[in-house]
Design an enzyme around this catalytic site. Structure first.
Site, mmCIF file in Angstrom:
data_model
loop_
_atom_site.group_PDB
_atom_site.id
_atom_site.type_symbol
_atom_site.label_atom_id
_atom_site.label_comp_id
_atom_site.label_asym_id
_atom_site.label_seq_id
_atom_site.Cartn_x
_atom_site.Cartn_y
_atom_site.Cartn_z
ATOM 1 N N SER A 182 -6.409 -7.384 10.311
ATOM 2 C CA SER A 182 -7.809 -7.836 10.371
ATOM 3 C C SER A 182 -8.164 -8.579 9.084
ATOM 4 C CB SER A 182 -8.723 -6.618 10.535
ATOM 5 O OG SER A 182 -8.530 -5.744 9.412
ATOM 6 N N HIS A 221 0.812 -1.227 0.000
ATOM 7 C CA HIS A 221 0.000 0.000 0.000
ATOM 8 C C HIS A 221 0.838 1.266 0.000
ATOM 9 C CE1 HIS A 221 -3.432 -2.587 1.881
ATOM 10 N NE2 HIS A 221 -3.350 -2.733 0.570
ATOM 11 N N GLY A 256 -0.874 -9.228 12.935
ATOM 12 C CA GLY A 256 -1.464 -7.904 13.193
ATOM 13 C C GLY A 256 -2.281 -7.349 12.055
#
Ligand code: BV8
Ligand code: ZN
Length: 246
Positions: free
Chosen positions: A188, A119, A186
């Site tokens: 979701s 990202h 870590g």
């Protein structure tokens, strides 16, 4: 103290190539807020309003306000024990690949050599008009940083609705396909196409190990899940590895 299972140690003993797929949770102990969950930054601000190109064109000052705030936090943060442990694994294994959704550059600052940033990276910025890059030292004083050509400067991060950098995603897919052990640390695992790498690793019959403070939507895919803080659990894996596999 976390008990690392015999199975995990066996897998680490046999592995040649490990991928660490990480999300905002690995940087939480460095003081960088996560996105979702009770202390998530997106509880207050919606991603649609901030992390997308239209929002930026509509209100560049507000979006820059958010990124300047995050740049400041990241600038003052340090890699934590989780980032450092991943870097230390490089001393013992031929191939340790980091595939991160994070834009905070902490893996590289911890010493990891192979880091794919799905990202982007908040320390890089570019002009949307002439694509001139501006690194960290460029003046953030202006409310709306503007290029000498007059174009708007934006952070070099992937916003919602934008394609991920092909080279980073391609290399990450290759690593997920060829690794023996795939750590999910870590995250979701709700953002795509990044989260699809977990399924790619599963299909390649990698051994999947999750490290998170709570269950996630991908916990059911894991060979093993360890619930706790990444900064406390990851060092335990390295200790167990050094004790049993050296
Ligand atoms: C795309 C960069 C193709 C910016 C981010 C409509 C149109 C287009 C696409 C979509 C659409 N609808 C849905 C999509 C797909 C969309 C998507 O996945 N949406 C989700 C939310 C449903 N994806 C995209 O848009 C992607 N592009 O698809 O392009 C395309 C193009 C055009 C048209 C069609 C398709 C781009 C997605 C990238 C968005 N950019 N960030 C910035 O950071 O400012 S996403 C953002 O979420 C961050 O990168 C972050 O890393 C990422 C994932 O979140 P997590 O890292 O997992 O963080 P989170 O807070 O969620 O979780 C933290 C976890 O840590 C928790 O589980 C917590 O329990 C745990 N934890 C906390 N503390 C600890 C811990 N664990 C261990 N130890 C601790 N101490
Ligand atoms: Zn320009």
């Amino acid at each position: 103290m976390y008990k690392i299972s015999e199975r995990t140690i066996e897998k680490l003993r046999q592995t040649k190539s490990i991928v660490f797929f990480t999300g905002a949770g690995i940087s939480a102990e460095s003081g960088i807020p996560i996105f979702r969950g009770k202390d998530g930054i997106w509880n207050k601000l919606k991603p649609e309003e901030l992390a997308n190109f239209d929002a930026f064109m509509r209100n560049p000052e507000m979006v820059w306000e958010w990124y300047k705030h995050r740049k400041q936090i990241i600038k003052e943060s340090q890699p934590n024990a989780a980032h450092k442990t991943i870097a230390e694994f490089q001393k013992y294994l031929p191939e340790v690949v980091v595939v991160t959704q994070n834009i905070d550059n902490l893996h590289r600052r911890a010493g990891s050599k192979i880091v794919y940033e799905l990202h982007g990276n908040i320390e890089r910025n570019y002009c949307i008009n002439c694509h001139k890059f501006y690194t960290e030292d460029f003046e953030l004083t202006d409310k709306i940083p503007t290029c000498e050509c007059g174009g708007l400067i934006r952070p070099d991060v992937v916003w919602f609705g934008e394609y991920l950098p092909e080279d980073q995603l391609g290399a990450s897919e290759k690593a997920a396909k060829s690794c023996n052990v795939f750590f999910v640390v870590g995250t979701s695992a709700v953002v795509y196409p990044a989260a699809s790498l977990i399924y790619t690793a599963k299909e390649n019959s990698a051994y999947l190990i999750e490290v998170n403070i709570e269950e996630t939507e991908v916990s059911r895919l894991m060979n093993e899940s360890y619930f706790g803080k990444a900064g406390e659990i990851l060092p335990e894996f390295l200790e167990a590895y050094k004790k049993d596999c050296r």
